[in-house]
Design a protein around this motif. Sequence first.
Motif, PDB file in Angstrom:
ATOM      1  N   GLN A 154      10.928 -64.049  -1.595  1.00  0.00           N
ATOM      2  CA  GLN A 154       9.938 -63.860  -2.659  1.00  0.00           C
ATOM      3  C   GLN A 154       9.672 -62.386  -2.872  1.00  0.00           C
ATOM      4  O   GLN A 154       9.584 -61.897  -4.004  1.00  0.00           O
ATOM      5  CB  GLN A 154       8.652 -64.605  -2.291  1.00  0.00           C
ATOM      6  CG  GLN A 154       7.646 -64.547  -3.393  1.00  0.00           C
ATOM      7  CD  GLN A 154       6.330 -65.224  -2.971  1.00  0.00           C
ATOM      8  OE1 GLN A 154       6.169 -65.605  -1.820  1.00  0.00           O
ATOM      9  NE2 GLN A 154       5.451 -65.369  -3.903  1.00  0.00           N
ATOM     10  N   LEU A 155       9.591 -61.599  -1.810  1.00  0.00           N
ATOM     11  CA  LEU A 155       9.345 -60.162  -1.910  1.00  0.00           C
ATOM     12  C   LEU A 155      10.520 -59.476  -2.583  1.00  0.00           C
ATOM     13  O   LEU A 155      10.345 -58.613  -3.447  1.00  0.00           O
ATOM     14  CB  LEU A 155       9.107 -59.565  -0.510  1.00  0.00           C
ATOM     15  CG  LEU A 155       8.825 -58.074  -0.464  1.00  0.00           C
ATOM     16  CD1 LEU A 155       7.533 -57.744  -1.206  1.00  0.00           C
ATOM     17  CD2 LEU A 155       8.747 -57.583   0.959  1.00  0.00           C
ATOM     18  N   LEU A 160      12.808 -56.826  -7.406  1.00  0.00           N
ATOM     19  CA  LEU A 160      13.855 -56.761  -8.416  1.00  0.00           C
ATOM     20  C   LEU A 160      13.294 -56.926  -9.790  1.00  0.00           C
ATOM     21  O   LEU A 160      13.724 -56.276 -10.743  1.00  0.00           O
ATOM     22  CB  LEU A 160      14.934 -57.828  -8.141  1.00  0.00           C
ATOM     23  CG  LEU A 160      15.855 -57.540  -6.965  1.00  0.00           C
ATOM     24  CD1 LEU A 160      16.765 -58.770  -6.736  1.00  0.00           C
ATOM     25  CD2 LEU A 160      16.705 -56.353  -7.223  1.00  0.00           C
ATOM     26  N   ALA A 161      12.316 -57.763  -9.935  1.00  0.00           N
ATOM     27  CA  ALA A 161      11.675 -57.976 -11.235  1.00  0.00           C
ATOM     28  C   ALA A 161      10.942 -56.719 -11.663  1.00  0.00           C
ATOM     29  O   ALA A 161      10.993 -56.315 -12.831  1.00  0.00           O
ATOM     30  CB  ALA A 161      10.721 -59.155 -11.157  1.00  0.00           C
ATOM     31  N   GLU A 162      10.318 -56.063 -10.761  1.00  0.00           N
ATOM     32  CA  GLU A 162       9.602 -54.817 -11.090  1.00  0.00           C
ATOM     33  C   GLU A 162      10.592 -53.726 -11.456  1.00  0.00           C
ATOM     34  O   GLU A 162      10.358 -52.929 -12.345  1.00  0.00           O
ATOM     35  CB  GLU A 162       8.747 -54.362  -9.907  1.00  0.00           C
ATOM     36  CG  GLU A 162       7.499 -55.157  -9.746  1.00  0.00           C
ATOM     37  CD  GLU A 162       6.666 -54.685  -8.543  1.00  0.00           C
ATOM     38  OE1 GLU A 162       6.995 -53.634  -7.937  1.00  0.00           O
ATOM     39  OE2 GLU A 162       5.712 -55.358  -8.216  1.00  0.00           O
TER      40      GLU A 162
END
Length: 166
Positions: A154-155, A160-162
């Motif tokens: 999840q981290l 990666l999304a950020e």
Amino acid sequence: MEKLINEFSIGLFFWQFVLFIALVLLLRKFAWKPILDAVEKRESGIEDALKSAKNAKLEMENLQADNQKLLQEARAEREGMLKEARDMKNNMIESAKSEAQTQANKMIVQAQAAIESEKKAALAELKSQVAGISLEIAEKVMRTELSNNDKQLQLVETMLAEKSLN
């Protein structure tokens, strides 16, 4: 006195008169002349002494006037020297004051620079300590957070999304 008048003799009177004149002449030649010469010498000596005393008195007055003049000159010179000494003292005091003020200003500037460098060093030390502590805290948090696999995945996805958004 009557006896003298009654027994008066011209011959005796003549011889007494001749002896008296001879005595006067002898005294004049041998006694009065040396006495008068001694008196004249004495008189001229006294006159010379009076002239010498008068000259000495005039010379003494001249010396006193010269002494007064020298004394006034010495006083004036002493006053000049005292004034010069006072001026030198005041100049030295002013010089010492200005030098002390300059030294004090230099010391203040040096102290301020030392304080500033110590402050910067303390801030750098504080930053490094804060960074070290922050890393330790982050490491401890990450260990507890990343202890299971689901949280790790999840981290990674959040990071990666950020990153893709930036």
